[in-house]
Design a protein around this motif. Structure first.
Motif, PDB file in Angstrom:
ATOM      1  N   THR A   1      -3.975 -27.470  -0.586  1.00  0.00           N
ATOM      2  CA  THR A   1      -4.772 -25.901  -1.358  1.00  0.00           C
ATOM      3  C   THR A   1      -3.669 -24.983  -1.708  1.00  0.00           C
ATOM      4  OG1 THR A   1      -5.877 -25.717   0.515  1.00  0.00           O
ATOM      5  CG2 THR A   1      -7.043 -26.797  -1.992  1.00  0.00           C
ATOM      6  N   ARG A   2      -3.384 -24.409  -2.339  1.00  0.00           N
ATOM      7  CA  ARG A   2      -2.879 -22.627  -2.219  1.00  0.00           C
ATOM      8  C   ARG A   2      -3.270 -21.603  -2.689  1.00  0.00           C
ATOM      9  NH1 ARG A   2       0.331 -26.384  -0.133  1.00  0.00           N
ATOM     10  NH2 ARG A   2       2.254 -26.593  -0.496  1.00  0.00           N
ATOM     11  N   ILE A   3      -3.094 -20.891  -1.865  1.00  0.00           N
ATOM     12  CA  ILE A   3      -3.738 -19.613  -2.263  1.00  0.00           C
ATOM     13  C   ILE A   3      -3.282 -19.041  -3.588  1.00  0.00           C
ATOM     14  CG2 ILE A   3      -4.289 -17.200  -1.400  1.00  0.00           C
ATOM     15  CD1 ILE A   3      -3.905 -17.965   1.383  1.00  0.00           C
ATOM     16  N   ILE A   4      -4.403 -17.976  -4.302  1.00  0.00           N
ATOM     17  CA  ILE A   4      -3.288 -17.884  -5.752  1.00  0.00           C
ATOM     18  C   ILE A   4      -4.937 -16.088  -5.493  1.00  0.00           C
ATOM     19  CG2 ILE A   4      -5.160 -18.514  -7.048  1.00  0.00           C
ATOM     20  CD1 ILE A   4      -3.043 -18.024  -9.167  1.00  0.00           C
TER      21      ILE A   4
ATOM     22  N   VAL B   1      11.983 -35.545 -14.243  1.00  0.00           N
ATOM     23  CA  VAL B   1      12.525 -36.259 -13.968  1.00  0.00           C
ATOM     24  C   VAL B   1      11.861 -35.930 -12.226  1.00  0.00           C
ATOM     25  CG1 VAL B   1      14.459 -37.863 -12.852  1.00  0.00           C
ATOM     26  CG2 VAL B   1      14.845 -36.646 -15.698  1.00  0.00           C
ATOM     27  N   ASP B   2      11.142 -36.855 -11.154  1.00  0.00           N
ATOM     28  CA  ASP B   2      11.517 -36.397 -10.429  1.00  0.00           C
ATOM     29  C   ASP B   2      11.565 -37.982  -9.236  1.00  0.00           C
ATOM     30  OD1 ASP B   2       9.767 -34.298  -8.504  1.00  0.00           O
ATOM     31  OD2 ASP B   2       9.659 -36.522  -6.984  1.00  0.00           O
ATOM     32  N   GLN B   3      12.557 -37.833  -8.464  1.00  0.00           N
ATOM     33  CA  GLN B   3      13.179 -38.657  -7.391  1.00  0.00           C
ATOM     34  C   GLN B   3      11.460 -39.830  -6.970  1.00  0.00           C
ATOM     35  OE1 GLN B   3      15.103 -37.045  -3.949  1.00  0.00           O
ATOM     36  NE2 GLN B   3      13.818 -35.227  -4.001  1.00  0.00           N
TER      37      GLN B   3
ATOM     38  N   ALA C   1       7.075 -32.750  -0.512  1.00  0.00           N
ATOM     39  CA  ALA C   1       8.121 -31.886  -1.668  1.00  0.00           C
ATOM     40  C   ALA C   1       6.389 -30.406  -1.004  1.00  0.00           C
ATOM     41  CB  ALA C   1       7.215 -31.607  -3.368  1.00  0.00           C
ATOM     42  N   SER C   2       7.614 -29.583  -1.465  1.00  0.00           N
ATOM     43  CA  SER C   2       6.540 -28.560  -1.277  1.00  0.00           C
ATOM     44  C   SER C   2       5.618 -28.036  -1.602  1.00  0.00           C
ATOM     45  CB  SER C   2       7.613 -27.113  -1.616  1.00  0.00           C
ATOM     46  OG  SER C   2       8.557 -27.074  -0.450  1.00  0.00           O
ATOM     47  N   SER C   3       5.270 -28.474  -3.195  1.00  0.00           N
ATOM     48  CA  SER C   3       3.599 -28.382  -3.366  1.00  0.00           C
ATOM     49  C   SER C   3       2.400 -29.334  -3.311  1.00  0.00           C
ATOM     50  CB  SER C   3       3.978 -28.441  -5.351  1.00  0.00           C
ATOM     51  OG  SER C   3       5.585 -28.081  -5.742  1.00  0.00           O
ATOM     52  N   SER C   4       3.434 -29.890  -2.467  1.00  0.00           N
ATOM     53  CA  SER C   4       2.173 -31.175  -2.512  1.00  0.00           C
ATOM     54  C   SER C   4       0.484 -30.559  -1.910  1.00  0.00           C
ATOM     55  CB  SER C   4       2.559 -31.937  -1.131  1.00  0.00           C
ATOM     56  OG  SER C   4       3.643 -31.861   0.267  1.00  0.00           O
TER      57      SER C   4
HETATM   58  C1  LIG Z   1       2.582 -25.000   4.541  1.00  0.00           C
HETATM   59  C2  LIG Z   1       2.716 -24.236   2.807  1.00  0.00           C
HETATM   60  C3  LIG Z   1       2.104 -23.120   2.143  1.00  0.00           C
HETATM   61  C4  LIG Z   1       1.784 -22.684   0.824  1.00  0.00           C
HETATM   62  N1  LIG Z   1       1.335 -21.825   0.639  1.00  0.00           N
HETATM   63  C5  LIG Z   1       0.799 -21.156  -1.154  1.00  0.00           C
HETATM   64  C6  LIG Z   1       0.230 -20.365  -1.373  1.00  0.00           C
HETATM   65  O1  LIG Z   1      -1.115 -20.553  -1.070  1.00  0.00           O
HETATM   66  N2  LIG Z   1       0.483 -19.573  -2.191  1.00  0.00           N
HETATM   67  C7  LIG Z   1       1.163 -19.849  -2.998  1.00  0.00           C
HETATM   68  O2  LIG Z   1       1.673 -19.403  -3.735  1.00  0.00           O
HETATM   69  N3  LIG Z   1       1.850 -20.363  -2.283  1.00  0.00           N
HETATM   70  C8  LIG Z   1       2.473 -21.422  -1.555  1.00  0.00           C
HETATM   71  N4  LIG Z   1       3.237 -21.596  -1.090  1.00  0.00           N
HETATM   72  C9  LIG Z   1       4.620 -22.071  -1.639  1.00  0.00           C
HETATM   73  C10 LIG Z   1       4.532 -22.626  -2.600  1.00  0.00           C
HETATM   74  O3  LIG Z   1       4.005 -23.967  -2.210  1.00  0.00           O
HETATM   75  C11 LIG Z   1       6.398 -23.035  -2.334  1.00  0.00           C
HETATM   76  O4  LIG Z   1       6.584 -21.969  -3.187  1.00  0.00           O
HETATM   77  C12 LIG Z   1       6.091 -24.266  -3.844  1.00  0.00           C
HETATM   78  O5  LIG Z   1       5.277 -25.244  -4.435  1.00  0.00           O
HETATM   79  C13 LIG Z   1       7.930 -24.499  -4.993  1.00  0.00           C
HETATM   80  O6  LIG Z   1       7.715 -25.583  -5.949  1.00  0.00           O
HETATM   81  P1  LIG Z   1       9.037 -26.030  -6.139  1.00  0.00           P
HETATM   82  O7  LIG Z   1       8.900 -26.294  -7.408  1.00  0.00           O
HETATM   83  O8  LIG Z   1      10.341 -25.509  -5.929  1.00  0.00           O
HETATM   84  O9  LIG Z   1       9.541 -27.364  -5.048  1.00  0.00           O
HETATM   85  P2  LIG Z   1       8.668 -29.155  -4.930  1.00  0.00           P
HETATM   86  O10 LIG Z   1       7.006 -29.066  -4.644  1.00  0.00           O
HETATM   87  O11 LIG Z   1       9.233 -29.210  -3.116  1.00  0.00           O
HETATM   88  O12 LIG Z   1       9.537 -29.503  -6.324  1.00  0.00           O
HETATM   89  C14 LIG Z   1      10.630 -30.160  -5.970  1.00  0.00           C
HETATM   90  C15 LIG Z   1      10.697 -31.745  -6.770  1.00  0.00           C
HETATM   91  O13 LIG Z   1      12.396 -32.156  -6.979  1.00  0.00           O
HETATM   92  C16 LIG Z   1      12.141 -33.111  -7.119  1.00  0.00           C
HETATM   93  N5  LIG Z   1      13.827 -33.654  -6.252  1.00  0.00           N
HETATM   94  C17 LIG Z   1      14.782 -32.592  -5.659  1.00  0.00           C
HETATM   95  N6  LIG Z   1      15.307 -33.521  -5.969  1.00  0.00           N
HETATM   96  C18 LIG Z   1      15.617 -33.850  -6.761  1.00  0.00           C
HETATM   97  C19 LIG Z   1      16.593 -35.082  -7.544  1.00  0.00           C
HETATM   98  N7  LIG Z   1      17.793 -35.418  -7.011  1.00  0.00           N
HETATM   99  N8  LIG Z   1      16.460 -36.162  -8.208  1.00  0.00           N
HETATM  100  C20 LIG Z   1      15.019 -36.149  -8.988  1.00  0.00           C
HETATM  101  N9  LIG Z   1      14.019 -35.850  -7.992  1.00  0.00           N
HETATM  102  C21 LIG Z   1      14.554 -34.654  -7.342  1.00  0.00           C
HETATM  103  C22 LIG Z   1      11.387 -33.583  -4.999  1.00  0.00           C
HETATM  104  O14 LIG Z   1      11.370 -34.840  -5.403  1.00  0.00           O
HETATM  105  C23 LIG Z   1      10.078 -32.789  -5.322  1.00  0.00           C
HETATM  106  O15 LIG Z   1       9.413 -33.442  -5.821  1.00  0.00           O
HETATM  107  C24 LIG Z   1       3.444 -22.841   0.433  1.00  0.00           C
HETATM  108  C25 LIG Z   1       4.218 -23.716   0.958  1.00  0.00           C
HETATM  109  C26 LIG Z   1       4.406 -24.315   2.060  1.00  0.00           C
HETATM  110  C27 LIG Z   1       5.121 -25.108   2.608  1.00  0.00           C
END
Ligand SMILES: Cc1cc2nc3c(=O)[nH]c(=O)nc-3n(C[C@H](O)[C@H](O)[C@H](O)COP(=O)(O)OP(=O)(O)OC[C@H]3O[C@@H](n4cnc5c(N)ncnc54)[C@H](O)[C@@H]3O)c2cc1C
Length: 416
Positions: free
Chosen positions: A84-87, A68-70, A78-81
């Protein structure tokens, strides 16, 4: 970490009479699947990279999964938006994370094939730093120990190979040949699509935080109860808001910025086949070459101010822009006058020491929290999914570095 086929998994669980079966709702989890009602083995809240890979792995282990996602998978808040991301496998002396990347890389390649999209771009990753930099030296030791391919590049090697770069005399490099960049937003969406193809359900909905104590029976999604045997909250920077008592001080979201500069017309020196993905330890910046025509990315790896993912402004800040522009002109003079073609504000979700948090909620034995990606979590999506799956299904041990108990309430960066 083991991968289990559905048949082997069911057999193992049944034979062991695993602890997963030791509660009333577990019998439902192990019973033959019926389409009836809103009841699942596992509900995963959050379709970022952590939640989507957890869903895919649990689905592959034969569970009935709801994701589920809001706002939608890899949505703009989201932080995954982002593009690109480096691996990269280099993590200084933190061998654990190097191993996890090495384990994740084939899974990203597999998803690339399954999705029929170029999600992983094998550009290589070029680390730049002072020739006596400790992180570079430790990275070389760790990668050698794990037989992960890399090259050491002296100042003159770099000058010869990358005339696009201007470095100070004391700088040198390390090139990870099998590393690269992941197309972030598309990769998360592909993981969700794959999970759905394999039987998982995805819904857009808002999940209310669980209340009370003890075993959670259901979670309220858009005000409708949805039952499950286990619940995973993979809510990235929203985690401290959903669980304020537990996480307010342990995960601190901070503003992060990325700038995309457009190379001059007809100039391919900064395109992905001419220049690698890069990390500059001296200037605490990172980026990708111009991939898919989006521009040459320059990210700032400093923790900006605290950031609320729903409420705070994502508009350009003049001081960050000036920093990125000056750095780019100095390091990549060919981009001195390059226009800014895109700018993104994202947020890091920093765990106090930057080790992830993957642990059971102390008040609800069937609720799991996964987060604290701390600016380096994306690449680990597949390993996190497998770890989460193993923990829920009692197939794997807890990793002490991910425990709540290992997290302080003061930000002290130990993982880069
Ligand atoms: C600028 C930047 C550069 C980065 N560069 C790298 C990189 O080069 N290499 C790397 O490995 N990592 C990198 N990272 C880190 C990496 O992108 C994050 O650690 C990772 O994407 C986190 O993912 P997540 O799934 O925890 O969070 P998110 O992607 O934020 O996902 C959380 C989701 O939960 C949903 N949600 C929250 N609350 C609720 C609710 N109550 N009900 C329903 N849905 C909900 C949100 O809508 C969201 O979609 C970077 C991050 C940033 C910001």
């Amino acid at each position: 970490m083991r991968k289990l086929g559905r048949r082997k998994f069911v057999k193992t669980i049944a034979a062991a009479g695993a602890a997963f079966a030791a509660h009333p709702s577990a019998s439902a989890a192990l019973a033959p699947r019926t389409p009836a009602g809103d009841s699942f083995d596992v509900v995963i809240v959050g379709a970022g990279v952590f939640g989507s890979w957890s869903a895919l792995c649990l689905q592959r282990a034969g569970r009935k999964v709801l994701l589920v996602d809001q706002y939608g998978p890899a949505n703009s808040r989201a932080s995954s938006s982002g593009e690109t991301r480096i691996i990269r496998s280099g993590y200084g002396s933190k061998e654990f994370y190097s191993r996890w990347v090495w384990q994740s890389l084939p899974e990203w390649r597999r998803l690339t094939v399954e999705a029929c999209q170029s999600l992983f771009h094998p550009t290589g990753v070029l680390w730049l730093g002072k020739s006596n930099d400790e992180t570079l030296a430790q990275t070389a030791v760790t990668l050698s120990r794990l037989s992960i391919p890399f090259e050491r590049l002296s100042h003159s090697d770099l000058a010869e190979r990358y005339p696009q770069l201007v470095l100070t005399d004391e700088m040198a490099g390390l090139f990870e040949t099998s590393a690269g960049a992941l197309m972030a937003r598309r990769a998360v969406q592909a993981a969700v699509t794959q999970a759905k193809k394999e039987g998982a359900e995805y819904r857009t909905g808002f999940a209310a935080p669980p209340t009370g104590r003890g075993r959670l029976v259901s979670v309220s999604i858009n005000n409708q109860p949805v039952r499950a045997a286990a619940f995973v909250f993979a809510c990235g920077p929203w985690l401290p808001r959903i669980f304020p008592g537990l996480l307010r001080e342990k995960i601190v979201p901070s503003r992060g910025e990325e700038f995309y500069f457009g190379p001059p017309a007809g100039d391919s020196r900064f395109a992905e086949f001419s220049f690698p993905t890069w990390i500059d330890l001296v200037s605490e910046t990172f980026g990708t070459p111009d991939m898919e025509g989006r521009g040459f990315k320059v990210g700032i790896d400093l923790h900006g101010p605290a950031f609320d993912p729903d409420r705070d402004s994502r508009t350009l800040r003049e001081d960050s822009y000036r920093f990125a522009r000056e750095f780019t002109a100095r390091r990549f003079p060919g981009l001195k006058d390059a226009p800014l073609v895109e700018h993104r504000v994202c947020q890091y979700e920093n765990a106090s020491n930057e080790d992830f948090i993957i642990d059971r909620h102390p008040d609800h034995e069937n609720v799991w929290l996964v987060g604290g990606g701390s600016g380096h979590g994306f690449k680990h999506g597949p390993a996190i999914g497998e770890h989460m799956c193993a923990r829920i299904l009692k197939q794997g041990d807890a990793e002490p570095r991910f425990a709540f108990a290992s997290k302080g309430e003061v930000q002290q960066r130990t993982v880069y």
